[in-house]
Design an enzyme around this catalytic site. Structure first.
Site, PDB file in Angstrom:
ATOM      1  N   LYS A  36       0.810  -1.221   0.000  1.00 23.84           N
ATOM      2  CA  LYS A  36       0.000   0.000   0.000  1.00 23.84           C
ATOM      3  C   LYS A  36       0.841   1.267   0.000  1.00 23.84           C
ATOM      4  CE  LYS A  36      -4.380  -1.749   1.576  1.00 23.84           C
ATOM      5  NZ  LYS A  36      -5.398  -1.829   2.605  1.00 23.84           N
ATOM      6  N   ARG A  65      -3.644  -9.679   5.470  1.00 25.49           N
ATOM      7  CA  ARG A  65      -4.070  -9.827   4.066  1.00 25.49           C
ATOM      8  C   ARG A  65      -2.925  -9.353   3.174  1.00 25.49           C
ATOM      9  NH1 ARG A  65      -6.231  -6.571   0.107  1.00 25.49           N
ATOM     10  NH2 ARG A  65      -7.841  -7.507  -1.210  1.00 25.49           N
TER      11      ARG A  65
HETATM   12  C1  9MG Z   1     -10.202  -5.414  -0.399  1.00 23.63           C
HETATM   13  N1  9MG Z   1      -9.216  -4.795   0.467  1.00 23.63           N
HETATM   14  C2  9MG Z   1      -8.189  -3.978   0.088  1.00 23.63           C
HETATM   15  N2  9MG Z   1      -7.504  -3.576   1.161  1.00 23.63           N
HETATM   16  C3  9MG Z   1      -8.099  -4.151   2.232  1.00 23.63           C
HETATM   17  C4  9MG Z   1      -7.856  -4.112   3.618  1.00 23.63           C
HETATM   18  O1  9MG Z   1      -6.875  -3.382   4.139  1.00 23.63           O
HETATM   19  N3  9MG Z   1      -8.673  -4.813   4.432  1.00 23.63           N
HETATM   20  C5  9MG Z   1      -9.713  -5.546   3.918  1.00 23.63           C
HETATM   21  N4  9MG Z   1     -10.475  -6.228   4.786  1.00 23.63           N
HETATM   22  N5  9MG Z   1      -9.978  -5.610   2.616  1.00 23.63           N
HETATM   23  C6  9MG Z   1      -9.193  -4.923   1.797  1.00 23.63           C
END
Ligand code: 9MG
Length: 283
Positions: free
Chosen positions: A228, A262
């Site tokens: 990110k 994630r």
């Molecule tokens: C779909 N998506 C993109 N970034 C995300 C994040 O930080 N958390 C979650 N739950 N979904 C995300």
């Protein structure tokens, strides 16, 4: 290091997540720029191969999404989103022993995804689209509620908080109340502060530093920071140069008690998470 006192299991449709250890969720974007070369079946097979590689590398959840949430991304219709994700959900459920998380805010996609084997709804809009609460409730699936203000297209236009940690915490608490009223009990919920969603670098860093402030909501935390812009901004790195920064944040999130991270880079993150577990289980 933080030891959390959550329930030890999260029921995800027909599969169960053991919450006594942290989990790595692999990201599977099925937008046209990801696996579209060579037609519908080739795209499905390529997505399945990528999911299989992430599972082999240690991912225990795969987050399948057909609508980009990047700032400025084109909105997609429910039909288009469903056409992208449904074949992939069906194939991953049939072929792989993994919890399928559906990255969607669209009730029709939630309904069909649940029928095809998804175990969790991951909604960056925290079930605020019309019909989403009722659909998620009826699905019986686990739900990840993420914090975001506004919509992905405009969310980065000068986000403002008096106290980002407090306001994110209040938002998540309020959504849990709304969920309970709609028949989604706390036991089905995972919470996510939404790094990069309607937050500038200072907001993201402060929220990360004080991640523990969300623990008393009593639910497992999901953290998504992989590649990110907060990493890009903090380190001056392009998207393809953000692995080290992402691993540092994934490790820190787990050390601060996050239950799920994630990520795009599953193998590297699994090693980092296992290393932390090794230290945490030492005498
Ligand atoms: C779909 N998506 C993109 N970034 C995300 C994040 O930080 N958390 C979650 N739950 N979904 C995300």
């Amino acid at each position: 290091m933080t030891v959390m006192q959550y329930p030890t299991r999260l029921s995800c449709g027909s599969r169960v997540l053991d919450l006594t250890r942290p989990h790595v969720m692999g990201i599977l974007n099925v937008t046209p720029d990801s696996f579209s070369d060579g037609g519908r079946f080739a795209a499905r097979d390529a997505a399945l191969r990528h999911a299989a590689a992430m599972v082999a590398a240690g991912a225990t959840l795969i987050d399948i999404g057909g609508e980009s949430t990047r700032p400025g991304a084109r909105p997609v219709s429910a039909v288009e989103e469903l056409e992208r994700v449904a074949p992939v959900v069906e194939a991953v459920f049939a072929e792989l022993d993994v919890v399928i998380s559906l990255d969607t805010s669209t009730p029709a996609v939630m309904r069909e995804g649940a029928r095809l084997g998804a175990g969790m709804i991951n909604d960056v809009r925290a079930l605020r689209r019309d019909g989403a609460l009722e659909t998620a409730s009826d699905s019986g699936l686990a739900v990840c509620l993420m914090h975001m203000l506004g919509e992905p297209g405009t969310m980065q236009q000068d986000p403002y908080y008096r106290d980002v940690v407090l306001e994110v915490r209040e938002f998540l608490q309020q959504r849990m109340v709304v969920c309970a009223e709609a028949g989604i009990p706390a036991e089905r919920i995972v919470l996510d502060p939404g790094f990069g969603f309607a937050k500038n670098l200072a907001h993201n860093l402060s929220l990360f530093r004080h991640l523990e402030a969300l623990h008393d909501l009593g639910r497992p935390l999901l953290v998504g920071v992989s590649r990110k812009s907060m990493i890009g901004q903090a380190l001056g790195r392009e998207v393809h140069e953000r692995l080290s920064g992402g691993l540092a944040l994934a490790a820190l999130a787990v050390a601060k008690g996050a239950g799920i991270v994630r990520v795009h880079d599953v193998a590297e993150t699994v090693d980092a998470v296992r290393m932390i577990a090794a230290v945490q289980s030492a005498e």
